[in-house]
Write a protein that holds these residues in place. Structure first.
Motif, PDB file in Angstrom:
ATOM      1  N   UNK A   1       0.798  -1.192   0.140  1.00  0.00           N
ATOM      2  CA  UNK A   1      -0.192   0.140   0.130  1.00  0.00           C
ATOM      3  C   UNK A   1       0.886   1.215   0.069  1.00  0.00           C
ATOM      4  N   UNK A   2       2.178   1.081  -0.154  1.00  0.00           N
ATOM      5  CA  UNK A   2       3.103   2.202  -0.437  1.00  0.00           C
ATOM      6  C   UNK A   2       2.795   3.071   0.883  1.00  0.00           C
ATOM      7  N   UNK A   3       2.942   2.542   2.126  1.00  0.00           N
ATOM      8  CA  UNK A   3       2.844   3.462   3.411  1.00  0.00           C
ATOM      9  C   UNK A   3       4.027   3.531   3.962  1.00  0.00           C
ATOM     10  N   UNK A   4       4.403   4.663   4.366  1.00  0.00           N
ATOM     11  CA  UNK A   4       5.853   4.951   4.748  1.00  0.00           C
ATOM     12  C   UNK A   4       6.227   4.813   6.360  1.00  0.00           C
ATOM     13  N   UNK A   5       6.062   3.678   6.581  1.00  0.00           N
ATOM     14  CA  UNK A   5       6.360   3.183   7.927  1.00  0.00           C
ATOM     15  C   UNK A   5       7.727   2.691   8.496  1.00  0.00           C
ATOM     16  N   UNK A   6       7.584   2.125   9.661  1.00  0.00           N
ATOM     17  CA  UNK A   6       8.907   1.522  10.078  1.00  0.00           C
ATOM     18  C   UNK A   6       9.727   0.191   9.264  1.00  0.00           C
ATOM     19  N   UNK A   7       8.667  -0.388   8.775  1.00  0.00           N
ATOM     20  CA  UNK A   7       8.918  -1.792   8.007  1.00  0.00           C
ATOM     21  C   UNK A   7       9.526  -1.312   6.667  1.00  0.00           C
ATOM     22  N   UNK A   8       8.972  -0.454   5.904  1.00  0.00           N
ATOM     23  CA  UNK A   8       9.504   0.074   4.663  1.00  0.00           C
ATOM     24  C   UNK A   8      10.907   0.741   5.019  1.00  0.00           C
ATOM     25  N   UNK A   9      11.133   1.305   6.151  1.00  0.00           N
ATOM     26  CA  UNK A   9      12.491   1.971   6.471  1.00  0.00           C
ATOM     27  C   UNK A   9      13.177   1.024   6.439  1.00  0.00           C
ATOM     28  N   UNK A  10      13.133  -0.257   7.236  1.00  0.00           N
ATOM     29  CA  UNK A  10      13.944  -1.382   7.419  1.00  0.00           C
ATOM     30  C   UNK A  10      14.337  -2.157   5.969  1.00  0.00           C
ATOM     31  N   UNK A  11      13.418  -2.040   5.158  1.00  0.00           N
ATOM     32  CA  UNK A  11      13.636  -2.977   3.942  1.00  0.00           C
ATOM     33  C   UNK A  11      14.716  -2.052   3.109  1.00  0.00           C
ATOM     34  N   UNK A  12      14.512  -0.562   3.001  1.00  0.00           N
ATOM     35  CA  UNK A  12      15.328   0.038   2.395  1.00  0.00           C
ATOM     36  C   UNK A  12      16.881   0.336   2.921  1.00  0.00           C
ATOM     37  N   UNK A  13      16.821   0.154   4.161  1.00  0.00           N
ATOM     38  CA  UNK A  13      18.123   0.016   5.199  1.00  0.00           C
ATOM     39  C   UNK A  13      18.935  -1.248   4.810  1.00  0.00           C
ATOM     40  N   UNK A  14      18.293  -2.401   4.719  1.00  0.00           N
ATOM     41  CA  UNK A  14      18.729  -3.697   4.518  1.00  0.00           C
ATOM     42  C   UNK A  14      19.595  -3.664   2.989  1.00  0.00           C
ATOM     43  N   UNK A  15      18.671  -2.987   2.158  1.00  0.00           N
ATOM     44  CA  UNK A  15      19.346  -2.902   0.774  1.00  0.00           C
ATOM     45  C   UNK A  15      20.421  -1.858   0.511  1.00  0.00           C
ATOM     46  N   UNK A  16      20.869  -1.317   1.539  1.00  0.00           N
ATOM     47  CA  UNK A  16      21.924  -0.301   1.346  1.00  0.00           C
ATOM     48  C   UNK A  16      22.758  -0.446   2.439  1.00  0.00           C
ATOM     49  N   UNK A  17      22.921  -1.704   3.179  1.00  0.00           N
ATOM     50  CA  UNK A  17      23.712  -2.014   4.358  1.00  0.00           C
ATOM     51  C   UNK A  17      23.925  -0.741   5.310  1.00  0.00           C
ATOM     52  N   UNK A  18      22.762  -0.342   5.579  1.00  0.00           N
ATOM     53  CA  UNK A  18      22.711   0.976   6.497  1.00  0.00           C
ATOM     54  C   UNK A  18      22.678   0.203   7.871  1.00  0.00           C
TER      55      UNK A  18
END
Length: 329
Positions: A275-292
């Protein structure tokens, strides 16, 4: 320490014992998270400089590693991470170059909003459906129909449920928007519209779980001696079912709600993507992709802390409903 806690009054000692266990669990999560992240292949500094192509000079990579603190020994990095966990400083994001706590604070309310609304809806609807089913459908056929419908709700993964809701509710019927986000301050009506489908997506499964648990507990409780006594004393049907039956049936249901809320937090990973909802879980997925690393560690710690706090509250409520639980009986 155990003796000191045992000397405290019942509810207070019960709470602090659970709190001490929660702190220990959070430290264990921190250790596991750090070890697992460090064992994942890939260099964040090289990835930030060159993406997935593997470019970037060694001098630039080493300079960035030093800037990010990745050149320090792992033991030093872990102690800094552990110290920051207790002081509220979870570091700075490699990608966003912002404090991790600021990033989490900007996303956490959106996730908690979905989880909180889904939990309330699930608790109310699940308990009501389970109670009504136990009252109305007492025969085997009624139980089979109830079990069939709840099994269907439980068997569908959240991404399937979300996709079906989008297709029928948004695409076919045009009742609600398919996804997106609008802040409450800018457009409250749009915000509520966009919230409905994500909440329903993760609530349907929990409603079925709680309905089945409530029905089973109510059917077991209604045959107890105190229920027959209340009925013999002439209590009205409403009072009989709500006070004598439902109240004494809620103890396992409350425990289940606490456990399943943690599952709801995990379910938002897929729901926020659908649903393209900007929550904590989507932040986690983005961070995993960038090794943040700092953001990954921070999100996992905050999510674990929420789960632990919820379970402490549930344990306390369990002790209120059943005082024997406070004494370990």
């Amino acid at each position: 320490m155990r003796t000191m806690l045992d000397r405290l009054p019942g509810p207070i000692g019960f709470f602090f014992r659970r709190l001490l266990i929660g702190v220990g669990l959070l430290v264990a999560v921190a250790v596991l998270t750090f070890v697992m992240i460090q064992s994942v292949p890939g260099d964040p500094a090289r990835l930030l400089l060159s993406g997935d192509s593997g470019g970037g000079s060694e001098e630039a990579v080493e300079a960035l590693r030093a800037e990010l603190g990745l050149d320090r020994p792992l033991a030093v990095q872990f102690l800094a991470f552990l110290g920051g966990m207790f002081t509220g400083d979870l570091g700075t994001s490699f990608v966003h170059r912002q404090p991790v706590m600021d990033l989490i604070a900007s996303r956490l309310p959106n996730t908690l909003e979905i989880v909180g609304a889904a939990a309330v809806l699930s608790a109310l609807a699940g308990v009501a459906i389970g109670l009504l089913s136990a009252i109305v459908s007492r025969d085997r056929r009624g139980g089979t129909v109830f079990s069939t419908f709840t099994s269907l709700g439980l068997s569908a993964p959240v991404y399937v449920t979300g996709t079906l809701l989008v297709y029928f509710v948004s695409v076919k019927l045009h009742l609600l928007p398919a996804g997106g986000f609008a802040s409450w301050s800018q457009d409250p009506g749009r915000h509520v519209q966009l919230l409905v489908l994500p909440v329903l997506t993760i609530a349907i499964g929990l409603i079925c779980i709680l309905a089945r648990a409530t029905r089973s507990s109510v059917l077991e409780t209604r045959g107890q001696d105190w229920v027959r006594t209340a009925k013999a004393l002439g209590h009205s049907p409403v009072r009989l079912w709500l006070q004598a039956v439902l109240r004494n049936s809620l103890t396992p249901v409350v425990t289940l709600i606490g456990l399943e809320i943690g599952v709801l937090v995990g379910s938002t990973v897929l729901v926020e993507q659908v649903f393209n909802w900007p929550g904590l879980s989507s932040l986690l997925i983005e961070s995993v992709a960038h090794r943040d690393y700092p953001v990954i560690q921070g999100v996992i710690l905050v999510t674990s802390a929420i789960f632990i706090v919820i379970n402490i509250i549930v344990d306390y409520l369990y002790g209120v409903l059943d005082p024997r639980a406070r004494s370990g009986s």
